[in-house]
Every structure is written in C-alpha cells, then in structure tokens.
Design a protein around this motif. Structure first.
Motif, short mmCIF file in Angstrom:
data_model
loop_
_atom_site.label_atom_id
_atom_site.label_comp_id
_atom_site.label_asym_id
_atom_site.label_seq_id
_atom_site.Cartn_x
_atom_site.Cartn_y
_atom_site.Cartn_z
N GLU A 1 0.83 -1.20 0.00
CA GLU A 1 0.00 0.00 0.00
C GLU A 1 0.87 1.26 0.00
N LEU A 2 1.97 1.20 0.76
CA LEU A 2 2.88 2.35 0.82
C LEU A 2 3.54 2.59 -0.54
N LYS A 3 4.03 1.50 -1.14
CA LYS A 3 4.69 1.65 -2.45
C LYS A 3 3.71 2.19 -3.48
N ALA A 4 2.49 1.62 -3.50
CA ALA A 4 1.48 2.05 -4.49
C ALA A 4 1.11 3.51 -4.27
N THR A 5 1.02 3.93 -3.02
CA THR A 5 0.63 5.32 -2.74
C THR A 5 1.73 6.29 -3.17
N LEU A 6 2.98 5.90 -2.90
CA LEU A 6 4.10 6.77 -3.32
C LEU A 6 4.09 6.91 -4.85
N GLU A 7 3.98 5.78 -5.54
CA GLU A 7 4.03 5.84 -7.01
C GLU A 7 2.79 6.53 -7.57
N GLY A 8 1.65 6.28 -6.94
CA GLY A 8 0.40 6.92 -7.38
C GLY A 8 0.43 8.43 -7.20
N SER A 9 1.23 8.91 -6.24
CA SER A 9 1.33 10.36 -6.02
C SER A 9 2.34 11.00 -6.96
N GLY A 10 3.09 10.17 -7.70
CA GLY A 10 4.05 10.71 -8.67
C GLY A 10 5.50 10.50 -8.28
N PHE A 11 5.75 9.88 -7.12
CA PHE A 11 7.14 9.67 -6.70
C PHE A 11 7.77 8.50 -7.46
N SER A 12 9.09 8.61 -7.61
CA SER A 12 9.86 7.49 -8.12
C SER A 12 10.64 6.92 -6.93
N ILE A 13 10.43 5.64 -6.62
CA ILE A 13 11.06 5.05 -5.43
C ILE A 13 12.51 4.66 -5.76
N GLN A 14 13.45 5.21 -5.00
CA GLN A 14 14.87 4.93 -5.22
C GLN A 14 15.37 3.83 -4.30
N ARG A 15 14.79 3.78 -3.11
CA ARG A 15 15.29 2.80 -2.13
C ARG A 15 14.14 2.37 -1.23
N PHE A 16 14.11 1.08 -0.93
CA PHE A 16 13.09 0.55 -0.01
C PHE A 16 13.79 -0.54 0.81
N GLU A 17 14.42 -0.13 1.89
CA GLU A 17 15.26 -1.05 2.67
C GLU A 17 14.55 -1.46 3.95
N LYS A 18 14.51 -2.79 4.19
CA LYS A 18 13.87 -3.23 5.43
C LYS A 18 14.92 -3.74 6.40
N LYS A 19 14.75 -3.39 7.66
CA LYS A 19 15.69 -3.85 8.69
C LYS A 19 14.87 -4.12 9.95
N LEU A 20 14.84 -5.39 10.39
CA LEU A 20 13.97 -5.80 11.50
C LEU A 20 12.54 -5.36 11.18
N SER A 21 11.88 -4.64 12.11
CA SER A 21 10.51 -4.23 11.81
C SER A 21 10.50 -2.84 11.16
N MET A 22 11.69 -2.32 10.84
CA MET A 22 11.73 -0.96 10.31
C MET A 22 11.90 -0.96 8.80
N CYS A 23 11.58 0.18 8.24
CA CYS A 23 11.70 0.32 6.81
C CYS A 23 12.26 1.71 6.50
N PHE A 24 13.17 1.80 5.53
CA PHE A 24 13.76 3.08 5.17
C PHE A 24 13.48 3.31 3.69
N VAL A 25 12.83 4.42 3.42
CA VAL A 25 12.35 4.65 2.05
C VAL A 25 12.92 5.97 1.54
N ARG A 26 13.33 5.94 0.28
CA ARG A 26 13.77 7.18 -0.36
C ARG A 26 13.10 7.27 -1.73
N ALA A 27 12.48 8.43 -1.99
CA ALA A 27 11.76 8.60 -3.26
C ALA A 27 12.02 10.02 -3.76
N THR A 28 11.94 10.19 -5.07
CA THR A 28 12.19 11.54 -5.61
C THR A 28 10.99 12.01 -6.42
#
Ligand code: SAM
Length: 211
Positions: A180-207
C-alpha cells in the motif's frame, strides 16, 4: 494524531535520540545528493532531535520542523536552547519549529529540497493525503526520505486488517502495508529509489521527478 503520555515520554527519551542517531539518521540522511544550501522539512518533528540531525548531515540554508502537537513544538524549541551534549556543535540558528498539521500545511508548492519523516507515517490517519502534500511541497528533483517503524507485510495486513486497525486505533495510529505504501508513493508521482527493510523498520527514499 497527538501522542499518548507514554509515547511522549518515549519520544523525549535518550533511547529515542539514540535510535535516531545510530539507526535512522544514517539511513535517512546519508548520500541524498541534494545541493548545498537546501531548504528541508522535518514532518512530525517531535522532540526536535531530527532537525538537529538534518543539520549534522546536510548543508542547509533552513530546516523547518512541524508538529501538530503544541507540547511537542515546545519540547523541540527547548531542545534547541539546551541541545544534548553530543549536539552542542551542531548549527541551530537556521532551525525553526512550527505547530502545523502536516496533512494541510500552509507551505507553498515546490518549496522544499527535501522532506523527512522519522517514524511518523503510522501516526497519521490521513497518511496517503500526507504523501500527496509532500509531493506538492517538494521542488522538482526533491527528495522524500523517511523511516517507518511498523510497516506490515502485505499478507499479514490483508489477513488481519480489521483486528489490526482496531489495535492501532487504541494508540491513535493506522496500520500500513508495504504494498500500500509503495502504491501510494508511485500513485502520487514519486519514483522510489530505495526501499530497505531492517527488522521491523523500513527506510524509504523517493524523488519527485520532473515532467
Ligand atoms: C512517533 S512521533 C515521532 C517524533 C520524531 N519524529 C521522532 O522520531 O522522535 C510522531 C510525531 O508526529 C506528530 N504528528 C502526528 N500527526 C501529525 C500531523 N498530522 N501533522 C504533524 N505532526 C503530526 C506527533 O505529534 C508526534 O510528535
């Protein structure tokens, strides 16, 4: 949504500052590739530690921290006047904290070079609207970089959605799934550069790409 008293204690604690410094800031703020003299936003600034870390990692002209809770804005301002020992050499004169709802802020279009969130998204019921707001406020080529603490795998999200929503609502939050997060980012016009998961955390970078 405003935090509970227990959550506020945690956000103001040295443990939270330690997590931000050691785990989140290196992933959210390193290698951003944004120009010098940037104008940056820390959304849901909480204790104000995130704004100090933005100045530690980046050469900013201005850092604005916003929070919907006036208590947290006061805490952030106190953090600027009495920074923790490790932050005493970090610039503070270009930081400003404002009480604003991030889902309908008064900033003009294309205003920021970078927008950051540290563990905020699941606290905002209208988080999809927030992502559109971030897109609107970013300059073309601007970076949206954030950490999210409780991103759920899609299967768990779909399987347990009613129970999860009720559980999250007890704490004033909302469950968010990875898809849902990825679809919302892309649906808003962002291009996802990084989607890193670590334990229960997630680090996202989009432009925000240009036309
Ligand atoms: C979990 S805390 C994180 C605080 C800080 N970023 C940190 O990492 O320690 C979430 C913060 O988001 C703020 N917040 C929640 N909803 C908001 C909204 N709609 N607009 C702005 N801030 C919001 C809360 O008041 C709280 O300070």
């Amino acid at each position: 949504m405003k935090l509970t008293i227990a959550e506020k204690l945690l956000i103001r604690s040295p443990l939270r500052a330690y997590m931000l410094r050691r785990l989140e800031a290196p992933r959210v703020l390193s290698d951003l590739g944004i120009g010098e003299r940037s104008v940056c936003l820390d959304t849901g600034c909480g204790s104000g530690i995130g704004a100090l870390l933005i100045n530690q990692y980046l050469d900013c002209e201005k850092v604005v921290g916003i929070d919907v809770d006036p208590d947290m804005v006061t805490t952030a301002e106190e953090c600027l006047s009495h920074p923790p020992k490790w932050a005493r050499n970090i610039r503070t004169d270009n930081i400003e904290f404002l009480c604003e709802d991030a889902t309908r802020s008064a900033f003009p279009d294309c205003h920021f070079d970078a927008v950051f969130l540290f563990g905020v998204l699941h606290h905002i019921k209208g988080w999809k609207g927030l992502i559109s707001e971030v897109y609107r406020m970013l300059k073309e080529g601007g970076v949206f970089s954030f950490s999210e603490e409780t991103l759920l795998p899609d299967f768990l999200f779909h399987f347990g959605k009613p129970g999860l929503c009720a559980a999250y609502e007890l704490f004033g939050g909302t469950p968010i799934s990875e898809g849902e997060l990825k679809a919302t980012l892309e649906g808003s016009g962002f291009s996802i550069q990084r989607f890193e998961k670590k334990l229960s955390m997630c680090f996202v970078r989009a432009t925000k790409e240009g036309p």
